[in-house]
Design a protein around this motif. Sequence first.
Motif, short mmCIF file in Angstrom:
data_model
loop_
_atom_site.label_atom_id
_atom_site.label_comp_id
_atom_site.label_asym_id
_atom_site.label_seq_id
_atom_site.Cartn_x
_atom_site.Cartn_y
_atom_site.Cartn_z
N ALA A 149 18.11 18.00 0.99
CA ALA A 149 18.97 17.15 0.38
C ALA A 149 19.85 18.31 -0.49
N ASP A 150 21.18 18.04 -0.32
CA ASP A 150 21.96 18.93 -1.05
C ASP A 150 22.50 18.18 -2.62
N ASP A 151 21.73 17.21 -2.79
CA ASP A 151 21.91 16.54 -4.25
C ASP A 151 20.80 16.70 -5.00
N ILE A 152 20.05 17.77 -4.93
CA ILE A 152 18.83 17.91 -5.83
C ILE A 152 19.13 18.85 -6.70
N SER A 153 19.05 18.54 -8.07
CA SER A 153 19.18 19.39 -9.17
C SER A 153 17.83 19.53 -10.18
N VAL A 154 17.91 20.68 -10.72
CA VAL A 154 16.49 21.18 -11.33
C VAL A 154 16.72 20.79 -12.94
N HIS A 155 15.77 20.38 -13.67
CA HIS A 155 16.13 20.08 -15.30
C HIS A 155 14.58 20.36 -15.92
N ARG A 193 16.33 15.74 -10.40
CA ARG A 193 17.07 14.81 -9.86
C ARG A 193 17.44 14.81 -8.42
N VAL A 194 17.05 13.38 -7.81
CA VAL A 194 17.37 13.28 -6.49
C VAL A 194 18.13 11.99 -6.23
N GLY A 195 19.50 12.17 -5.83
CA GLY A 195 20.36 10.92 -6.00
C GLY A 195 20.25 10.33 -7.32
N PRO A 222 12.64 2.92 -7.08
CA PRO A 222 13.02 4.12 -6.48
C PRO A 222 13.40 3.94 -5.40
N SER A 223 14.36 4.79 -4.93
CA SER A 223 14.67 4.75 -3.66
C SER A 223 13.87 5.48 -2.48
N ALA A 224 13.56 5.07 -1.28
CA ALA A 224 12.64 5.88 -0.48
C ALA A 224 13.36 6.97 0.30
N ALA A 225 14.92 6.93 0.37
CA ALA A 225 15.32 8.09 0.76
C ALA A 225 15.35 9.10 -0.20
N ASP A 226 15.40 8.97 -1.55
CA ASP A 226 15.37 9.90 -2.75
C ASP A 226 14.02 10.42 -2.68
N LEU A 227 13.01 9.54 -2.33
CA LEU A 227 11.62 9.94 -2.52
C LEU A 227 11.22 11.00 -1.16
N ARG A 228 11.87 10.45 -0.23
CA ARG A 228 11.55 11.53 0.79
C ARG A 228 12.32 12.90 0.78
N ALA A 229 13.40 12.73 0.18
CA ALA A 229 14.42 14.00 -0.09
C ALA A 229 13.47 14.90 -1.01
N LEU A 230 12.93 14.31 -1.99
CA LEU A 230 11.92 14.98 -2.89
C LEU A 230 10.79 15.72 -2.12
N ARG A 231 10.13 15.27 -1.02
CA ARG A 231 8.87 15.86 -0.40
C ARG A 231 9.69 16.79 0.58
N ASP A 232 10.75 16.68 1.00
CA ASP A 232 11.47 17.55 1.77
C ASP A 232 11.81 18.65 1.23
N ARG A 233 12.04 18.81 -0.19
CA ARG A 233 12.26 20.11 -0.72
C ARG A 233 11.11 20.84 -0.94
N HIS A 234 10.16 20.47 -1.01
CA HIS A 234 8.75 21.11 -1.04
C HIS A 234 7.76 20.97 0.24
#
Length: 272
Positions: A149-155, A193-195, A222-234
């Motif tokens: 996902a291109d909208d993941i940011s690290v904080h 931050r994912v979405g 939480p959004s399922a799409a955001d959770l999936r994007a979180l997994r896809d990042r790792h």
Amino acid sequence: MNLRPLSTIAVEVIAALLNRGFADYLVPLRFDAAAVQAMERQDQVDLDASWLLHDGREHLGVLLIARRGFHSRVAGMCLVPEARGRGLGRHLLDTAIHSARERGDTHLHLEVIDQNKTALRLYQRSGFKRVRQLLGYSAAPVDATAPEADDISVHPLTTYIETARQHEWSNLPWQISAPTLAALDVNQHTTLRVGSLLALVRNLPNQIKILRALLPLNTSEPSAADLRALRDRHPAATWRAPALFPVEWQPAFTAAGLTPDDLTQSQLTLEL
């Protein structure tokens, strides 16, 4: 039976007694002095308000009480095996309730594993009401070719805490609420931050990610799409989430490919 404040007992003795009391527990637990001190710091366990049960000769049990404002929590309660079946668990719980009322607390909270039927009955007979069921999850590594996902940011951890203080539910389980999370090690945790979702993640060796907390920013779930994007990042990571997440969020977790664990908990509260 006698009670002594745990603040008068060496932390090494407390840890050893907890190990005896939880040796046959449903999930593996292991304590040392550092673990007891971490519970003081992270969960706000108050050793002045916590108790050692003894009969004048032997140590029989421990009651750990966490405190925050006018709310208290039973953070741990156990008896050594030879002290069980004598009504001492009820004695410890009655002590927790009576002490909380004497302090002027308004609520006493706890979490109990649902499969621990004896403990669950004890709490319910003492007037505790179920707030909700809590679930944990796990997930194996995903396809490494999944697009990130291109909208993941690290904080930093502080970003999660500052945002959670403004937006989180008021009755989340104690262990994943902002005041508890604020005491975590900033070097071991990352906010992603994912979405419209903030996720607090602990990084462990060997590609294991512990999902410590979630904060939906614009919705109650939480959004399922955001959770999936979180997994896809790792994609190479194995994910684990403790049984502290509200059952209302299960559809999003399962849609994102995380599997509910067999052991569940109930979040209970007693209005004082």
